[in-house]
Design a protein around this motif. Structure first.
Motif, PDB file in Angstrom:
ATOM      1  N   PHE A 134       0.934  -1.348   0.193  1.00 45.99           N
ATOM      2  CA  PHE A 134      -0.057   0.062   0.093  1.00 45.99           C
ATOM      3  C   PHE A 134       0.818   1.288   0.059  1.00 45.99           C
ATOM      4  N   LEU A 135       2.017   1.177   0.727  1.00 51.81           N
ATOM      5  CA  LEU A 135       2.835   2.490   0.958  1.00 51.81           C
ATOM      6  C   LEU A 135       3.369   2.818  -0.666  1.00 51.81           C
ATOM      7  N   ILE A 136       3.993   1.693  -1.166  1.00 51.10           N
ATOM      8  CA  ILE A 136       4.475   1.640  -2.766  1.00 51.10           C
ATOM      9  C   ILE A 136       3.471   2.228  -3.658  1.00 51.10           C
ATOM     10  N   ARG A 137       2.136   1.853  -3.505  1.00 46.99           N
ATOM     11  CA  ARG A 137       1.342   2.202  -4.371  1.00 46.99           C
ATOM     12  C   ARG A 137       0.930   3.752  -3.981  1.00 46.99           C
ATOM     13  N   ARG A 138       1.186   4.405  -2.986  1.00 44.08           N
ATOM     14  CA  ARG A 138       0.754   5.728  -2.289  1.00 44.08           C
ATOM     15  C   ARG A 138       2.069   6.637  -2.892  1.00 44.08           C
ATOM     16  N   ILE A 139       3.238   6.379  -2.600  1.00 45.88           N
ATOM     17  CA  ILE A 139       4.424   7.173  -2.686  1.00 45.88           C
ATOM     18  C   ILE A 139       5.410   6.627  -3.848  1.00 45.88           C
ATOM     19  N   GLY A 140       5.234   5.630  -4.288  1.00 44.69           N
ATOM     20  CA  GLY A 140       6.007   5.384  -5.428  1.00 44.69           C
ATOM     21  C   GLY A 140       7.208   4.346  -4.809  1.00 44.69           C
ATOM     22  N   TYR A 141       7.918   3.873  -5.969  1.00 45.86           N
ATOM     23  CA  TYR A 141       8.962   2.638  -5.548  1.00 45.86           C
ATOM     24  C   TYR A 141       9.988   3.263  -4.966  1.00 45.86           C
ATOM     25  N   GLN A 142      10.791   4.569  -5.879  1.00 50.51           N
ATOM     26  CA  GLN A 142      12.053   5.234  -5.252  1.00 50.51           C
ATOM     27  C   GLN A 142      11.722   5.566  -3.718  1.00 50.51           C
ATOM     28  N   LYS A 143      10.739   6.579  -3.486  1.00 48.89           N
ATOM     29  CA  LYS A 143      10.511   7.013  -2.283  1.00 48.89           C
ATOM     30  C   LYS A 143      10.364   5.868  -1.263  1.00 48.89           C
ATOM     31  N   SER A 144       9.738   4.607  -1.580  1.00 53.21           N
ATOM     32  CA  SER A 144       9.506   3.553  -0.652  1.00 53.21           C
ATOM     33  C   SER A 144      11.105   2.841  -0.409  1.00 53.21           C
ATOM     34  N   LEU A 145      11.796   2.865  -1.445  1.00 55.09           N
ATOM     35  CA  LEU A 145      13.342   2.314  -1.056  1.00 55.09           C
ATOM     36  C   LEU A 145      13.952   3.272  -0.030  1.00 55.09           C
TER      37      LEU A 145
ATOM     38  N   VAL B 287       9.865  -5.937  -1.081  1.00 59.52           N
ATOM     39  CA  VAL B 287       8.652  -5.380  -2.120  1.00 59.52           C
ATOM     40  C   VAL B 287       9.119  -4.411  -3.250  1.00 59.52           C
ATOM     41  N   ALA B 288       9.990  -3.240  -2.837  1.00 63.65           N
ATOM     42  CA  ALA B 288      10.155  -2.219  -3.897  1.00 63.65           C
ATOM     43  C   ALA B 288      11.267  -2.642  -4.552  1.00 63.65           C
ATOM     44  N   ALA B 289      12.084  -3.345  -4.369  1.00 67.08           N
ATOM     45  CA  ALA B 289      13.475  -3.394  -5.223  1.00 67.08           C
ATOM     46  C   ALA B 289      13.209  -4.532  -6.125  1.00 67.08           C
ATOM     47  N   ASN B 290      12.553  -5.609  -5.939  1.00 62.12           N
ATOM     48  CA  ASN B 290      12.624  -6.720  -6.788  1.00 62.12           C
ATOM     49  C   ASN B 290      11.999  -6.418  -8.227  1.00 62.12           C
ATOM     50  N   PRO B 291      10.940  -5.376  -8.352  1.00 67.79           N
ATOM     51  CA  PRO B 291      10.486  -4.900  -9.709  1.00 67.79           C
ATOM     52  C   PRO B 291      11.519  -4.134 -10.457  1.00 67.79           C
ATOM     53  N   TYR B 292      12.157  -3.374  -9.597  1.00 65.04           N
ATOM     54  CA  TYR B 292      13.221  -2.459 -10.215  1.00 65.04           C
ATOM     55  C   TYR B 292      14.199  -3.342 -10.881  1.00 65.04           C
ATOM     56  N   VAL B 293      14.793  -4.337 -10.143  1.00 67.53           N
ATOM     57  CA  VAL B 293      15.879  -5.088 -10.912  1.00 67.53           C
ATOM     58  C   VAL B 293      15.348  -5.880 -12.019  1.00 67.53           C
ATOM     59  N   ALA B 294      14.000  -6.327 -12.028  1.00 63.52           N
ATOM     60  CA  ALA B 294      13.484  -6.939 -13.085  1.00 63.52           C
ATOM     61  C   ALA B 294      13.410  -6.173 -14.397  1.00 63.52           C
ATOM     62  N   VAL B 295      13.429  -4.794 -14.420  1.00 64.58           N
ATOM     63  CA  VAL B 295      12.990  -4.035 -15.508  1.00 64.58           C
ATOM     64  C   VAL B 295      14.166  -2.980 -15.889  1.00 64.58           C
ATOM     65  N   VAL B 296      15.247  -2.920 -14.992  1.00 63.92           N
ATOM     66  CA  VAL B 296      16.385  -2.131 -15.184  1.00 63.92           C
ATOM     67  C   VAL B 296      17.463  -2.490 -16.416  1.00 63.92           C
TER      68      VAL B 296
ATOM     69  N   MET C 239       8.902   3.926 -13.927  1.00 67.13           N
ATOM     70  CA  MET C 239       8.535   2.617 -14.000  1.00 67.13           C
ATOM     71  C   MET C 239       6.965   2.977 -15.035  1.00 67.13           C
ATOM     72  N   GLY C 240       6.865   1.962 -15.765  1.00 69.89           N
ATOM     73  CA  GLY C 240       5.713   2.259 -16.737  1.00 69.89           C
ATOM     74  C   GLY C 240       4.512   1.302 -16.249  1.00 69.89           C
ATOM     75  N   ALA C 241       3.561   1.025 -17.282  1.00 70.66           N
ATOM     76  CA  ALA C 241       2.388   0.122 -16.852  1.00 70.66           C
ATOM     77  C   ALA C 241       2.651  -1.297 -16.135  1.00 70.66           C
ATOM     78  N   ALA C 242       1.819  -1.624 -15.544  1.00 68.75           N
ATOM     79  CA  ALA C 242       1.825  -2.851 -14.840  1.00 68.75           C
ATOM     80  C   ALA C 242       1.673  -4.144 -15.751  1.00 68.75           C
ATOM     81  N   ALA C 243       2.493  -5.155 -15.100  1.00 66.16           N
ATOM     82  CA  ALA C 243       2.343  -6.134 -16.203  1.00 66.16           C
ATOM     83  C   ALA C 243       1.763  -7.340 -15.624  1.00 66.16           C
TER      84      ALA C 243
END
Length: 436
Positions: free
Chosen positions: A81-92, A134-143, A228-232
């Motif tokens: 929920f926090l990631i959805r609210r403030i985004g991935y980078q701020k959550s890190l 929860v926040a870092a795994n998606p980043y690693v998958a798409v960078v 980050m773009g659209a959800a997969a």
């Protein structure tokens, strides 16, 4: 332990521009995997230290680790929920600062000293790690480019293992090596003054950890991470109504397989120092035993590299079955022998445990199609199985530390069952389309 790499729930990035260099971003993200592996395994040297400081039995000692893994269960959904609210980078950044706050809180717990405050601060640190996972795994998958995603994920897993391998030496030198209980033989009774001095020996290590975490938070806050773009893999509600997770045997038996495996891995790691310190095993000080713990985690790192190579040629479930048999054999030797044979048998289980988590995870989501996201979530929450290490602590108090490893033996048998039968997919669905 390496965090689960949930490719299915990753967020798709915008297509990389020609000539874009993502290596700096990947390097920075990989440092997060290293740090949470490092901090998690510091517990393996911290637990025998706290057992002496607070005069704990094995049940109370392993409850410390249980609190750590309860945080995974409690913090996972709020993190999303926090990631959805403030985004991935701020959550890190929030995750790193949360961990830093917990590390500084450990210095307070050491100054008092207080068992309750120690439990609270470890819970805070683990909650921060959960948010990072929860926040870092998606980043690693798409960078970077999609073609090299697998290589990137394997790289951060290896760096996570590097953190787990180096942490015991850090803990042995700065915690056990600077305390009376860490440099004395098993059975030494400490005076109240010595207990207080030992408690305060953790202040410097956790100040250093907090400083590194704060620096990382500042760097990530200022770093231009990829957008980050659209959800997969997002199936519609109508699609989901047509399918059931319960129809997938590999997931139904995979969730308890993750849960049970974590009991084995965490039990071995957290009781290792106390076990090899015993007079009839290796008769080492806690500081010396902490250095041998490096071999256990080093074996896991080597095993992951070897497993990635072998599984390119041999089916994953077959490799998992061989690993389960090997773990069963060496844990049986650990339970019923003495001296250095028992110690090295326990060390060698790291090699067999190495491929279990990622392999079970991969087999568990196989064939889930549009349900992959939901199935992955269940497997991630099963990490909370590490909290049941307290059961082994109770067994150690009741029947002896060495006999308590029969619980680990039983866990290996379930993993073998899963490899041979439980992992066979049923009701396979076509993979979902990735939305760019």
């Amino acid at each position: 332990m390496a965090g689960p790499v949930n490719v299915a729930t990753a967020v798709a990035a915008e297509p990389p521009a020609p000539g874009t260099n993502y290596r700096p971003a990947l390097t920075l993200l990989a440092s997060l995997f290293f740090m949470w592996g490092f901090i998690t395994v510091i517990n393996n040297t911290l637990l025998p230290h706290l057992r002496s400081v607070f005069d704990l039995n094995y049940t109370q000692t392993t409850f410390i680790e249980s609190v750590w893994f309860i945080a995974y269960f409690v913090a996972a959904i709020p993190s999303a929920f926090l990631i959805r609210r403030i985004g991935y980078q701020k959550s890190l950044v929030v995750g790193l600062l949360t961990m830093a706050a917990g590390a500084l809180g450990m210095t307070l717990a050491a100054s008092i000293p207080s068992y309750g405050v120690t439990l609270t601060m470890l819970f805070v640190i683990a909650s921060g790690i959960t948010l990072l996972q929860v926040a870092a795994n998606p980043y690693v998958a798409v960078v970077g480019s999609p073609e090299t995603a697998s290589a990137r994920l394997n790289l951060v897993q290896a760096l996570n293992s590097a953190g787990t391998m180096l942490a015991p030496g850090f803990g042995a030198y700065l915690i056990l090596g600077r305390s009376k209980s860490g440099t004395a033989l098993a059975g030494t009774v400490l005076t109240p003054a010595e207990r207080l001095a030992d408690a305060q020996s953790v202040i410097l290590p956790y100040i250093l950890v907090a400083a590194v975490l704060i620096v990382l938070a500042v760097v990530i806050a200022r770093f231009p991470l990829p957008a980050m773009g659209a959800a997969a893999n997002r199936a519609t509600a109508a699609e989901r109504k047509n399918y059931s997770l319960l129809r997938h045997r590999n997931l139904v038996f995979g969730v308890p397989a993750i849960f049970i495996y974590l009991i084995a891995e965490i039990g071995v790691a957290n009781l290792f120092v106390n076990f090899v310190s015993q007079p009839d095993i290796a008769n080492l000080t806690h500081e010396q035993a902490g250095r041998y713990l490096t071999f256990l985690w080093g074996g896991m790192m080597v095993g992951r590299f070897a497993g990635a190579f072998v599984m390119q040629r041999i089916e994953a479930e077959k490799v998992l079955a061989v690993a389960a048999v090997g773990a069963f054999v060496v844990m049986t030797i650990t339970t019923f022998t003495h001296g250095e044979v028992a110690m090295w048998a326990l060390i060698s289980v790291g090699l067999f445990h190495s491929i279990m988590f990622p392999t079970i995870f991969t087999l568990g989501v196989r064939g889930l199609g549009p349900l992959t996201e939901a199935g992955s979530g269940l497997l991630i929450m099963a990490i909370a199985g590490g909290a049941l290490v307290i059961v082994q602590g109770w067994l150690a108090d009741k029947f002896g530390l060495q006999m308590s490893f029969l619980l680990t033996v039983a866990c290996e048998l379930y993993v073998l069952f899963y490899a041979l039968w439980g992992s066979k997919p049923t009701g396979e669905l076509p993979p979902p389309e990735v939305v760019k």
